[in-house]
Write a protein that holds these residues in place. Sequence first.
Motif, PDB file in Angstrom:
ATOM      1  N   ARG A  69      43.400  40.503  35.442  1.00  0.00           N
ATOM      2  CA  ARG A  69      42.561  39.671  36.314  1.00  0.00           C
ATOM      3  C   ARG A  69      42.685  40.152  37.743  1.00  0.00           C
ATOM      4  NH1 ARG A  69      42.153  35.498  39.554  1.00  0.00           N
ATOM      5  NH2 ARG A  69      41.093  33.543  39.150  1.00  0.00           N
ATOM      6  N   THR A  70      41.549  40.268  38.419  1.00  0.00           N
ATOM      7  CA  THR A  70      41.524  40.707  39.816  1.00  0.00           C
ATOM      8  C   THR A  70      41.714  39.498  40.736  1.00  0.00           C
ATOM      9  OG1 THR A  70      40.075  42.553  39.256  1.00  0.00           O
ATOM     10  CG2 THR A  70      40.142  41.888  41.572  1.00  0.00           C
ATOM     11  N   ILE A  71      42.584  39.663  41.718  1.00  0.00           N
ATOM     12  CA  ILE A  71      42.849  38.628  42.716  1.00  0.00           C
ATOM     13  C   ILE A  71      41.739  38.696  43.760  1.00  0.00           C
ATOM     14  CG2 ILE A  71      44.498  37.716  44.397  1.00  0.00           C
ATOM     15  CD1 ILE A  71      45.539  37.843  41.434  1.00  0.00           C
ATOM     16  N   THR A  72      41.057  37.579  43.972  1.00  0.00           N
ATOM     17  CA  THR A  72      39.906  37.570  44.878  1.00  0.00           C
ATOM     18  C   THR A  72      40.205  36.816  46.169  1.00  0.00           C
ATOM     19  OG1 THR A  72      38.969  35.512  44.008  1.00  0.00           O
ATOM     20  CG2 THR A  72      38.360  37.574  42.859  1.00  0.00           C
ATOM     21  N   GLU A  73      39.329  37.012  47.128  1.00  0.00           N
ATOM     22  CA  GLU A  73      39.375  36.256  48.380  1.00  0.00           C
ATOM     23  C   GLU A  73      39.302  34.757  48.085  1.00  0.00           C
ATOM     24  OE1 GLU A  73      38.901  35.411  52.583  1.00  0.00           O
ATOM     25  OE2 GLU A  73      39.285  37.360  51.671  1.00  0.00           O
ATOM     26  N   THR A  74      38.447  34.397  47.158  1.00  0.00           N
ATOM     27  CA  THR A  74      38.294  32.987  46.780  1.00  0.00           C
ATOM     28  C   THR A  74      39.593  32.421  46.226  1.00  0.00           C
ATOM     29  OG1 THR A  74      35.953  33.341  46.352  1.00  0.00           O
ATOM     30  CG2 THR A  74      36.953  31.384  45.354  1.00  0.00           C
ATOM     31  N   ASP A  75      40.292  33.214  45.406  1.00  0.00           N
ATOM     32  CA  ASP A  75      41.587  32.764  44.874  1.00  0.00           C
ATOM     33  C   ASP A  75      42.545  32.425  46.008  1.00  0.00           C
ATOM     34  OD1 ASP A  75      40.855  33.253  42.168  1.00  0.00           O
ATOM     35  OD2 ASP A  75      41.542  35.337  42.318  1.00  0.00           O
ATOM     36  N   ALA A 129      48.279  38.289  48.830  1.00  0.00           N
ATOM     37  CA  ALA A 129      48.128  37.058  48.053  1.00  0.00           C
ATOM     38  C   ALA A 129      49.448  36.306  48.050  1.00  0.00           C
ATOM     39  CB  ALA A 129      47.707  37.394  46.624  1.00  0.00           C
ATOM     40  N   ILE A 131      44.518  41.294  48.021  1.00  0.00           N
ATOM     41  CA  ILE A 131      43.195  40.882  47.569  1.00  0.00           C
ATOM     42  C   ILE A 131      42.507  42.127  47.015  1.00  0.00           C
ATOM     43  CG2 ILE A 131      40.941  40.011  48.322  1.00  0.00           C
ATOM     44  CD1 ILE A 131      42.542  38.407  50.491  1.00  0.00           C
ATOM     45  N   GLY A 132      41.996  42.016  45.802  1.00  0.00           N
ATOM     46  CA  GLY A 132      41.368  43.163  45.133  1.00  0.00           C
ATOM     47  C   GLY A 132      42.262  43.828  44.111  1.00  0.00           C
ATOM     48  N   ASP A 133      43.570  43.528  44.128  1.00  0.00           N
ATOM     49  CA  ASP A 133      44.465  44.058  43.093  1.00  0.00           C
ATOM     50  C   ASP A 133      44.176  43.360  41.769  1.00  0.00           C
ATOM     51  OD1 ASP A 133      45.751  45.796  44.792  1.00  0.00           O
ATOM     52  OD2 ASP A 133      47.653  44.701  44.847  1.00  0.00           O
ATOM     53  N   THR A 134      44.402  44.060  40.694  1.00  0.00           N
ATOM     54  CA  THR A 134      44.214  43.525  39.350  1.00  0.00           C
ATOM     55  C   THR A 134      45.570  43.475  38.667  1.00  0.00           C
ATOM     56  OG1 THR A 134      41.981  44.420  39.247  1.00  0.00           O
ATOM     57  CG2 THR A 134      43.023  43.856  37.145  1.00  0.00           C
TER      58      THR A 134
END
Length: 150
Positions: free
Chosen positions: A20-26, A57, A97-100
């Motif tokens: 799962r990619t970590i997003t700005e929204t997360d 994150a 942010i953007g790492d999976t």
Amino acid sequence: MDSIWFDDARVGMRFRTAARTITETDVVNFAGVSGDFNELHMNAERMRDSGFGERIAHGALVLSIVTGLRGQLGIFDESIIAFAEIRGWRFLAPVFIGDTVHAMNEITELRETSKPDRGVVVQRVDVANQKGDVVQTGEMVTMLKRRGAA
């Protein structure tokens, strides 16, 4: 995959979660839920000049995502009684942010309990990013039902 019951579990069994990619929204949502608005997570300008070079994150966010990824495996859906403990959890490297991320799980210990309808399963959990670097690690302890005890 069918649920694994305490009777089925074996030391050395391994499971890999989806990624799962970590997003700005997360990050923004987790800051709102947790109240952790530290500049490490929220201030892009300040973090550009930091040793990290960008925002990171929340460590607890990544840990929370990993518990969800583990749950999505479905391997303990019918047999889990409780998620009992997290042991020795370590944050080894930043997650950006953007790492999976994904988690590799290995059963390392099985313990009988005083109640005959259940047992304790200890799993080593390594969280890795898209490069294969382990960014978090520790043990997660669950209590599982025995077959016939459902």
